[in-house]
Design a protein around this motif. Structure first.
Motif, PDB file in Angstrom:
ATOM      1  N   VAL A 152      27.400 -15.211 -22.185  1.00 46.54           N
ATOM      2  CA  VAL A 152      26.695 -16.171 -21.341  1.00 46.54           C
ATOM      3  C   VAL A 152      25.190 -15.991 -21.482  1.00 46.54           C
ATOM      4  O   VAL A 152      24.469 -16.921 -21.809  1.00 46.54           O
ATOM      5  CB  VAL A 152      27.115 -16.017 -19.865  1.00 46.54           C
ATOM      6  N   PHE A 153      24.713 -14.773 -21.241  1.00 42.54           N
ATOM      7  CA  PHE A 153      23.300 -14.452 -21.408  1.00 42.54           C
ATOM      8  C   PHE A 153      23.156 -13.364 -22.461  1.00 42.54           C
ATOM      9  O   PHE A 153      24.124 -12.719 -22.840  1.00 42.54           O
ATOM     10  CB  PHE A 153      22.693 -13.980 -20.083  1.00 42.54           C
ATOM     11  N   ASN A 154      21.918 -13.156 -22.911  1.00 41.58           N
ATOM     12  CA  ASN A 154      21.671 -12.084 -23.863  1.00 41.58           C
ATOM     13  C   ASN A 154      21.998 -10.728 -23.240  1.00 41.58           C
ATOM     14  O   ASN A 154      21.867 -10.562 -22.022  1.00 41.58           O
ATOM     15  CB  ASN A 154      20.211 -12.096 -24.318  1.00 41.58           C
ATOM     16  N   PRO A 155      22.389  -9.743 -24.042  1.00 42.54           N
ATOM     17  CA  PRO A 155      22.743  -8.427 -23.492  1.00 42.54           C
ATOM     18  C   PRO A 155      21.578  -7.789 -22.739  1.00 42.54           C
ATOM     19  O   PRO A 155      20.413  -7.945 -23.127  1.00 42.54           O
ATOM     20  CB  PRO A 155      23.110  -7.618 -24.742  1.00 42.54           C
ATOM     21  N   LEU A 156      21.907  -7.063 -21.676  1.00 43.03           N
ATOM     22  CA  LEU A 156      20.897  -6.353 -20.908  1.00 43.03           C
ATOM     23  C   LEU A 156      20.709  -4.929 -21.408  1.00 43.03           C
ATOM     24  O   LEU A 156      19.597  -4.402 -21.389  1.00 43.03           O
ATOM     25  CB  LEU A 156      21.292  -6.312 -19.428  1.00 43.03           C
ATOM     26  N   ILE A 157      21.803  -4.297 -21.834  1.00 38.12           N
ATOM     27  CA  ILE A 157      21.794  -2.873 -22.170  1.00 38.12           C
ATOM     28  C   ILE A 157      22.126  -2.680 -23.648  1.00 38.12           C
ATOM     29  O   ILE A 157      22.960  -3.395 -24.208  1.00 38.12           O
ATOM     30  CB  ILE A 157      22.798  -2.100 -21.299  1.00 38.12           C
TER      31      ILE A 157
END
Length: 371
Positions: free
Chosen positions: A97-102
């Motif tokens: 859905v969104f770009n990775p955070l970690i």
């Protein structure tokens, strides 16, 4: 007013003069307020201190504006799995859905304060934790904008907890850590990219990489003989409109803008482009009507993940209605408890809408989800 001004004026003018000046001073203060109100006559009013305080929620890198509170990594994991994992993945690694955070940082980066992978031109992707330099940025954004479907719903302690969980995923803090306003400045000293902020904002490769940086643009302001509004000299011919496939299908399914549906002639909207919500009628919509459903879909942010006739983050309302025709009770249960694995890998978190609203939406879906 007298209790505030009299001691000052007493020292300057004496008791007798102070009492004489008090009415004038009060008039000056009140006059200043009137002038402030007259700056934009007929347009609203001056905000009250309480209203300003309610809007003033930003947190600066020096942590000014940070409210008191605390939250543990363990508590943050519980909140994350209930409200955040559906978009960001259980470990903040999802790219659905969104770009990775970690991802993309190392213990060496925590020591140096500069993420080594940011200097690589061959690294496949950049995560939030690779780029963000200040922990206040994480806290502030989570507090203002998350969860996506219910922003500003997290209490300060919950924001501390979610932030602590994210930092633990990046090995910035240990599993048994509790983040608070008292120790957040110490945590800042372990942010992987804390020393990576730069003012060299040129297009890649930039000065940081091989010294080849150039400005994004080079222009001189036009101060004379400025051009007037130009006329249209070119347009996309109809035969080229869909030459490379439907642009709508190539756009990310995030946010309200879906892009042009180039499978249809210009000006003809597809189902996905048509807004689900309708303009409010003069009278409240009838119970069980499509107008009532549209109002509820907008009220509870259902259209953030679902469209009427095509898949976004989740299935379309039409597909749900077709699969579960006549099963209102089943659909109501799914809305309340959430669902995962039926329509794909992205789960739908449990919804907290009032019971009457849930039943109305379930009945609308079970009856065919007519727009």
């Amino acid at each position: 007013m007298s209790s505030f001004l009299e001691p000052v004026l007493r020292r300057v003018h004496g008791v007798r003069r102070a009492r004489a000046w008090l009415p004038l001073a009060a008039a000056m203060v009140l006059g200043g307020q009137a002038l402030a109100q007259d700056r934009f006559p007929g347009v609203g009013r001056a905000a009250t201190p309480k209203e300003v305080a309610a809007w003033d929620i930003d947190v600066r890198p020096d942590f000014k504006g940070l409210p008191p509170g605390s939250g543990s990594v363990d508590k943050g994991q519980d909140i994350w799995e209930a409200k955040c994992a559906s978009c960001h993945g259980v470990f903040g690694e999802s790219n659905s859905v969104f770009n990775p955070l970690i991802g993309g940082t190392s213990k060496q980066d925590i020591e140096t304060g500069r993420v080594a992978n940011l200097m690589r031109t061959d690294y496949p992707g950049r995560t939030t934790i690779m780029k963000v330099a200040t922990v206040s940025t994480l806290w502030d954004y989570i507090n203002r904008a998350m969860p996506w479907n219910e922003p500003k719903s997290l209490k300060p302690d919950e924001v501390y907890a979610v932030t602590a969980f994210l930092l633990n995923l990046a090995d910035v803090v240990p599993q048994d850590f509790t983040l608070s306003d008292k120790n957040i400045a110490e945590v800042q000293k372990r942010m992987p990219n804390r020393n990576g902020m730069t003012t060299q904002h040129a297009l890649w490769p930039g000065k940081e990489l091989k010294g080849l940086g150039k400005p994004d643009t080079k222009a001189v302001a036009c101060m004379k003989d400025c051009s007037v509004a130009g006329e249209k000299i070119a347009e996309l011919p109809p035969f080229a409109r869909d030459a490379h496939g439907n642009l709508r299908d190539q756009n990310r399914t995030v946010g309200p803008q879906r892009g042009a549906d180039t499978s249809r002639p210009e000006g003809k909207l597809g189902d996905a482009a048509r807004p689900v919500a309708v303009k409010g009628p003069a009278a409240p919509p009838a119970a069980g009507s499509s107008a009532e459903a549209a109002a509820l879909l907008q009220k509870h942010s259902c259209t953030a993940c679902h469209a009427q006739g095509s898949k976004l983050v989740g299935p379309s309302f039409a597909d749900i209605a077709k699969k579960y025709a006549g099963k209102a009770d089943y659909l109501a249960g799914k809305i309340r408890s959430g669902s995962t694995g039926v329509w794909g890998e992205i789960p739908m978190p449990p919804q907290t809408a009032p019971d009457a609203d849930v039943k109305a939406l379930a009945a609308w879906l079970a009856a065919g989800a007519k727009p």
